[in-house]
Design an enzyme around this catalytic site. Structure first.
Site, short mmCIF file in Angstrom:
data_model
loop_
_atom_site.label_atom_id
_atom_site.label_comp_id
_atom_site.label_asym_id
_atom_site.label_seq_id
_atom_site.Cartn_x
_atom_site.Cartn_y
_atom_site.Cartn_z
N ASP A 33 0.85 -1.19 0.00
CA ASP A 33 0.00 0.00 0.00
C ASP A 33 0.89 1.25 0.00
O ASP A 33 1.87 1.31 0.75
CB ASP A 33 -0.92 -0.03 1.24
CG ASP A 33 -2.07 0.96 1.12
OD1 ASP A 33 -1.80 2.17 0.94
OD2 ASP A 33 -3.22 0.54 1.22
N ILE A 34 0.56 2.23 -0.84
CA ILE A 34 1.41 3.44 -0.89
C ILE A 34 1.20 4.35 0.32
O ILE A 34 1.98 5.27 0.52
CB ILE A 34 1.18 4.31 -2.16
CG1 ILE A 34 -0.30 4.46 -2.48
CG2 ILE A 34 1.99 3.82 -3.33
CD1 ILE A 34 -0.56 5.58 -3.47
N GLN A 96 -14.50 2.55 1.63
CA GLN A 96 -13.85 2.05 0.40
C GLN A 96 -13.52 3.23 -0.51
O GLN A 96 -14.37 4.10 -0.75
CB GLN A 96 -14.76 1.06 -0.33
CG GLN A 96 -14.05 0.41 -1.53
CD GLN A 96 -14.86 -0.69 -2.20
OE1 GLN A 96 -16.06 -0.85 -1.93
NE2 GLN A 96 -14.22 -1.44 -3.07
N HIS A 102 -10.29 -5.80 -2.49
CA HIS A 102 -8.95 -6.03 -1.93
C HIS A 102 -9.03 -6.30 -0.44
O HIS A 102 -9.95 -5.84 0.24
CB HIS A 102 -8.03 -4.83 -2.20
CG HIS A 102 -8.60 -3.51 -1.76
ND1 HIS A 102 -9.54 -2.82 -2.50
CD2 HIS A 102 -8.38 -2.75 -0.66
CE1 HIS A 102 -9.86 -1.70 -1.87
NE2 HIS A 102 -9.17 -1.64 -0.74
N HIS A 104 -6.77 -5.63 2.89
CA HIS A 104 -5.61 -5.01 3.52
C HIS A 104 -5.01 -6.03 4.49
O HIS A 104 -5.73 -6.62 5.30
CB HIS A 104 -6.02 -3.80 4.37
CG HIS A 104 -6.57 -2.64 3.60
ND1 HIS A 104 -5.81 -1.54 3.31
CD2 HIS A 104 -7.80 -2.41 3.08
CE1 HIS A 104 -6.56 -0.65 2.65
NE2 HIS A 104 -7.77 -1.16 2.49
P1 5GP Z 1 -9.67 1.28 0.50
O1 5GP Z 1 -9.68 2.70 1.00
O2 5GP Z 1 -10.49 1.18 -0.77
O3 5GP Z 1 -10.01 0.23 1.50
O4 5GP Z 1 -8.15 0.98 0.16
C1 5GP Z 1 -7.49 1.48 -0.96
C2 5GP Z 1 -6.03 1.49 -0.60
O5 5GP Z 1 -5.31 1.61 -1.82
C3 5GP Z 1 -5.61 2.65 0.28
O6 5GP Z 1 -5.04 2.17 1.49
C4 5GP Z 1 -4.59 3.41 -0.57
O7 5GP Z 1 -3.50 3.87 0.18
C5 5GP Z 1 -4.17 2.39 -1.59
N1 5GP Z 1 -3.82 2.95 -2.88
C6 5GP Z 1 -4.49 3.92 -3.55
N2 5GP Z 1 -3.87 4.17 -4.73
C7 5GP Z 1 -2.80 3.34 -4.79
C8 5GP Z 1 -1.78 3.15 -5.76
O8 5GP Z 1 -1.74 3.79 -6.81
N3 5GP Z 1 -0.84 2.22 -5.49
C9 5GP Z 1 -0.84 1.51 -4.33
N4 5GP Z 1 0.15 0.62 -4.14
N5 5GP Z 1 -1.80 1.66 -3.38
C10 5GP Z 1 -2.76 2.58 -3.61
#
Ligand code: 5GP
Ligand code: ZN
Length: 136
Positions: A33-34, A96, A102, A104
């Site tokens: 995760d970035i 989300q 995905h 985590h």
């Molecule tokens: P969500 O918020 O949908 O549960 O998680 C999305 C995750 O994707 C976030 O933790 C965010 O930091 C990560 N993320 C968003 N854009 C990118 C990207 O371009 N590359 C990577 N490696 N992670 C990303």
């Protein structure tokens, strides 16, 4: 594998966007995760695009959970994590932000700054029972 042209995770899977890939198999890819919550925070995604837990197929779900278990074990064995959280968010109300299913995998370390996002307090037993009835 189906891909969504506007999905950043589909682009990562296709190699069109850079990422730190740490694990892959026929059905899944895992990458860092970035915006890591803790050291080693990774995401496991099915190669096939689906929106979230409500849509992912059972084969992809199973493979993604198994990928998360591999990473959880590595976080413990190689990074010295004391514990691991798995998290998945379905829908913007649930935080989300990327609409490709995905998991985590968040390594946890004694004394790290993460906190539960709710304050546990006893619920009304009748209301718990009513919700349970709706869920049966
Ligand atoms: P969500 O918020 O949908 O549960 O998680 C999305 C995750 O994707 C976030 O933790 C965010 O930091 C990560 N993320 C968003 N854009 C990118 C990207 O371009 N590359 C990577 N490696 N992670 C990303
Ligand atoms: Zn996608």
């Amino acid at each position: 594998m189906s891909a969504d042209r506007d999905c950043i995770f589909c682009k990562i899977i296709a190699g069109e966007l850079p990422s730190q890939i740490v694990d892959e198999d026929e059905l899944t890819v895992a990458f860092m995760d970035i915006n890591p919550a803790t050291r080693g925070h990774a995401l496991v995604v099915p190669r096939r695009h689906s929106r979230n837990l409500l849509e992912v197929g059972s084969e992809d779900l199973q493979a993604t959970v198994l990928g998360a278990q591999r990473l959880a074990r590595r976080a413990t064995e190689r990074l010295g994590a004391d514990g691991v959280n798995l998290l998945t968010s379905s829908g913007s109300a649930a935080w989300q932000t990327v609409f490709h299913f995905h998991l985590h995998v968040i390594p946890r370390y004694e004394g790290d700054p993460l906190r539960l996002p709710w304050t546990p307090s006893p619920g009304d037993p009748d209301e718990i029972a009513a919700a349970a009835e709706q869920l049966r």
